[in-house]
Design an enzyme around this catalytic site. Sequence first.
Site, PDB file in Angstrom:
ATOM      1  N   ASP A  52       0.940  -0.983   0.075  1.00 44.18           N
ATOM      2  CA  ASP A  52      -0.099  -0.078  -0.043  1.00 44.18           C
ATOM      3  C   ASP A  52       0.970   1.282   0.166  1.00 44.18           C
ATOM      4  OD1 ASP A  52      -2.216  -1.468  -0.221  1.00 44.18           O
ATOM      5  OD2 ASP A  52      -2.659  -1.451   2.043  1.00 44.18           O
ATOM      6  N   GLY A  53       1.917   1.151   0.666  1.00 42.35           N
ATOM      7  CA  GLY A  53       2.890   2.366   0.709  1.00 42.35           C
ATOM      8  C   GLY A  53       3.173   2.762  -0.773  1.00 42.35           C
ATOM      9  N   ARG A  57       2.565   6.171  -2.701  1.00 45.93           N
ATOM     10  CA  ARG A  57       3.482   7.209  -3.265  1.00 45.93           C
ATOM     11  C   ARG A  57       3.462   7.254  -4.837  1.00 45.93           C
ATOM     12  NH1 ARG A  57       8.104   5.529  -5.897  1.00 45.93           N
ATOM     13  NH2 ARG A  57       8.237   3.297  -5.102  1.00 45.93           N
ATOM     14  N   GLU A 128      -4.484   9.871   5.153  1.00 49.89           N
ATOM     15  CA  GLU A 128      -4.569  10.769   6.217  1.00 49.89           C
ATOM     16  C   GLU A 128      -3.708  11.698   6.389  1.00 49.89           C
ATOM     17  OE1 GLU A 128      -1.706   8.361   7.171  1.00 49.89           O
ATOM     18  OE2 GLU A 128      -3.478   7.065   7.506  1.00 49.89           O
ATOM     19  N   ASP A 156      -1.704  13.003  22.216  1.00 45.45           N
ATOM     20  CA  ASP A 156      -0.828  12.684  21.523  1.00 45.45           C
ATOM     21  C   ASP A 156      -0.841  13.080  20.004  1.00 45.45           C
ATOM     22  OD1 ASP A 156       0.554  11.274  23.314  1.00 45.45           O
ATOM     23  OD2 ASP A 156       0.386   9.304  22.677  1.00 45.45           O
ATOM     24  N   SER A 170      -5.592   5.617  11.530  1.00 48.49           N
ATOM     25  CA  SER A 170      -7.099   6.060  12.113  1.00 48.49           C
ATOM     26  C   SER A 170      -7.698   4.799  13.061  1.00 48.49           C
ATOM     27  CB  SER A 170      -7.861   6.571  11.154  1.00 48.49           C
ATOM     28  OG  SER A 170      -9.133   6.882  11.882  1.00 48.49           O
ATOM     29  N   SER A 172      -5.908   2.035  14.101  1.00 44.80           N
ATOM     30  CA  SER A 172      -5.056   1.715  15.125  1.00 44.80           C
ATOM     31  C   SER A 172      -5.243   2.672  16.479  1.00 44.80           C
ATOM     32  CB  SER A 172      -3.949   1.811  14.861  1.00 44.80           C
ATOM     33  OG  SER A 172      -3.234   3.021  14.629  1.00 44.80           O
TER      34      SER A 172
END
Length: 270
Positions: A52-53, A57, A128, A156, A170, A172
């Site tokens: 997915d990364g 990109r 996100e 945080d 989101s 997690s």
Amino acid sequence: MKIILVTNEAKYDVKHVAESIVKKLQHYGVEVIEENQKLTGAPNLILVLGGDGTIIRAARQYGMQGIPVLGINMGTVGFLSNIEAGEIDLYIERLIQQNYFIEERMLLESTVFEYNQRMLFKETCINEVTVKSDSMRMISISLEVNGSSLGTYRGDGLIVATPTGSTAYSLSAGGPISDPGLEALFVTPIACHNISRRPLVVSPGRILRLTLRDDGVLCFDGQIKIDLNKGSTIEIKKSPYTLRLADLKKKPYFETFETRLRRIESFFNG
């Protein structure tokens, strides 16, 4: 037909698979351009080998041009991928004939301002926008929706996600899972000190404004990170662009959802 090939070279077996796919495509007369090569003319498809990364990109680099993106999963989860590397022979003729469905995904557009309201830059993202503290201490972030204050979130950090990003960071942090075909903005606090500050689902027609009450770090899709000073603001809204994902299988999203979540569990449990 012209295809741009994007790969994740950090994965040990990608080079071998990429070479095999390029040969098969060239056998059918397809022009394949690797991402570091000079591009002449508009491509018909972005073919992505990785997880997915890598797709995120590639989508940021090419997707805003409206070019369909087809992900071939060689990562852990593959929420954005459509087929597995071993399935390319099953679908190559349909791919070349451009015989696939197009699934459009909502994107976010963020405009970042300094404390004096001087605009710094704009960025588009797929999953996100995250604002966190630049240290181990808590950060305070004020939130407005269409100019109406929703108070200050202290903890945080804060995530603003798309439906596509609802299964990423989101999730997690306790955010809801969304059908990616919806259009909405999901606001998810990260370890908020005030337990009454719960996740929000906001209409896509509204504009969110986040104001940092402390120095912080802004991150887009976990890939682009920028330090921001106290008083900086980020305006977030639905982008006029969409990510166009090529779909060769047309399987219902939730039919494969459980399988993909179990991949995460298997990966981290060894």
